[in-house]
Design an enzyme around this catalytic site. Structure first.
Site, PDB file in Angstrom:
ATOM      1  CG  HIS A   1      -1.310   2.709  -8.062  1.00  0.00           C
ATOM      2  ND1 HIS A   1      -0.297   1.907  -8.548  1.00  0.00           N
ATOM      3  CD2 HIS A   1      -1.273   2.567  -6.712  1.00  0.00           C
ATOM      4  CE1 HIS A   1       0.320   1.306  -7.532  1.00  0.00           C
ATOM      5  NE2 HIS A   1      -0.260   1.704  -6.411  1.00  0.00           N
TER       6      HIS A   1
ATOM      7  CB  SER B   1      -4.735  11.480   2.861  1.00  0.00           C
ATOM      8  OG  SER B   1      -4.907  12.849   2.583  1.00  0.00           O
TER       9      SER B   1
ATOM     10  CG  ASP C   1      -6.069  -0.439  -1.284  1.00  0.00           C
ATOM     11  OD1 ASP C   1      -6.111  -0.446  -2.532  1.00  0.00           O
ATOM     12  OD2 ASP C   1      -5.587  -1.367  -0.612  1.00  0.00           O
TER      13      ASP C   1
END
Length: 343
Positions: free
Chosen positions: A201, A312, A134
């Protein structure tokens, strides 16, 4: 349903802290909050060059370790809901997506940062490559002249970011393994803000063969700072996962940032980031081929790879055919599983 065409892609300014929106409702409030201005106070008195130098030399690793201690402190149950609700309010965290919506179920602020989501809120698009985290797309496109683009107009060298490719079976003969007829080298940079889901992911089906850990600084990776400090991604602590997908070289790099600075890779329990004993300016290699077999660790598309504490950046760098096309663009707000590109 083609998820790659449904998410908003308005060309908006890259995000600032949501807290700013709440504070600006106060009449006459003159704050201009950015996540990095805490360590950049001298700009207010016109000392831009000096403040940049001081910021680059600030003890961000120590401050981040202290932040890790604080965010890991167990909170008494009676304090969890009011304290964590302040964070949720300040950064506009969407708790409706969280697997645990009750704030009293999180024992610390760190657990809230790393909250898992309900499994159905991030479906995986049927494209060749999907969004791994995201956040906001800071930059994407082809790599030109062996230079990666940090933001538009700010570049850094491929080798300074990934290091020498001497771990490869071919010995990493310069940059030649990444350049071959009919293929291009592509990159994508995704910034995770403090309110985002902090797990990342696998963006495609690939095999991870090697891990390289660069100890380094832990400066903010907010786009404002990335534009301000050239080569920031090469200075910050980062973990480079490299391997192969169906079309050649593939890498995913998790870049650490101020506050906590922890990067966790699920298949690599030996990895420890932001440790006092690590020396900046060097790197630590680990071959996954030694225990995972000649192909490496399988990473199916959509599978969980790791997680951050607080915000991050993820940097994808991969080889692909010339016909590869991105299904999104810089400035877009994206979520895990949405379409990134296809052949």
């Amino acid at each position: 349903m083609d998820l790659g065409l449904q998410y908003p892609c308005s060309q908006i300014a890259i995000p600032r802290l949501s807290l700013r929106r709440h504070l600006l409702r106060i009449p006459g409030h003159a704050l201009q909050l950015r996540s990095w201005q805490i360590l950049k106070p001298l700009t207010r008195v016109g000392l831009q060059p000096t403040s940049k130098a001081l910021y680059c030399r600030a003890p961000t690793r120590l401050l981040s370790r202290l932040g890790g201690v604080l965010t890991g402190l167990a909170l008494p149950r009676w304090l969890r809901r009011p304290l964590l609700a302040l964070y949720v309010w300040a950064f506009s965290v969407n708790m409706a997506e969280a697997a645990e919506e009750d704030l009293s179920g999180y024992r610390s602020l760190g657990e809230l940062f790393r909250r898992p989501l309900k499994p159905w809120v991030r479906p995986i698009a049927p494209h060749d490559m999907v969004i791994p985290a995201d956040g906001y797309i800071v930059h994407l496109g082809r790599v030109r002249r062996s230079r990666l683009e940090q933001v538009k107009g700010v570049t850094y060298s491929l080798e300074s970011f990934l290091g020498p490719q001497d771990w490869r079976e071919d010995g990493g003969r310069g940059l030649s393994p990444w350049w071959c007829r009919g293929h291009q080298l592509y990159q994508c940079i995704i910034y995770l803000a403090p309110d985002d889901y902090h797990h990342f992911h696998s963006p495609t089906d690939w095999h991870i063969q090697h891990r390289r850990h660069f100890p380094g600084s832990l400066m903010s990776v907010s786009p404002s700072v990335v534009r301000w400090i050239p080569g920031l991604f090469c200075h910050n602590e980062r973990v480079v996962l490299s391997g192969e997908w169906a079309h050649g070289f593939f890498s995913l790099t998790a870049v650490g940032a101020t506050n906590v600075g922890s990067i966790r890779i699920y298949c690599d329990q030996d990895l420890q980031t932001n440790c006092a004993r690590h020396v900046q300016g060097c790197y630590h290699d680990l071959s996954y081929l030694d225990w995972a077999g000649p192909a490496g660790v399988p990473a199916p598309k959509g599978a969980g790879l790791g997680e951050f504490n607080l915000g991050s950046t993820i940097v994808l760098l991969f080889q692909g055919p010339r016909r590869f096309g991105f299904r999104t663009s810089a400035g877009c707000r994206v979520q895990v599983g949405q379409a990134l590109g296809s052949l």
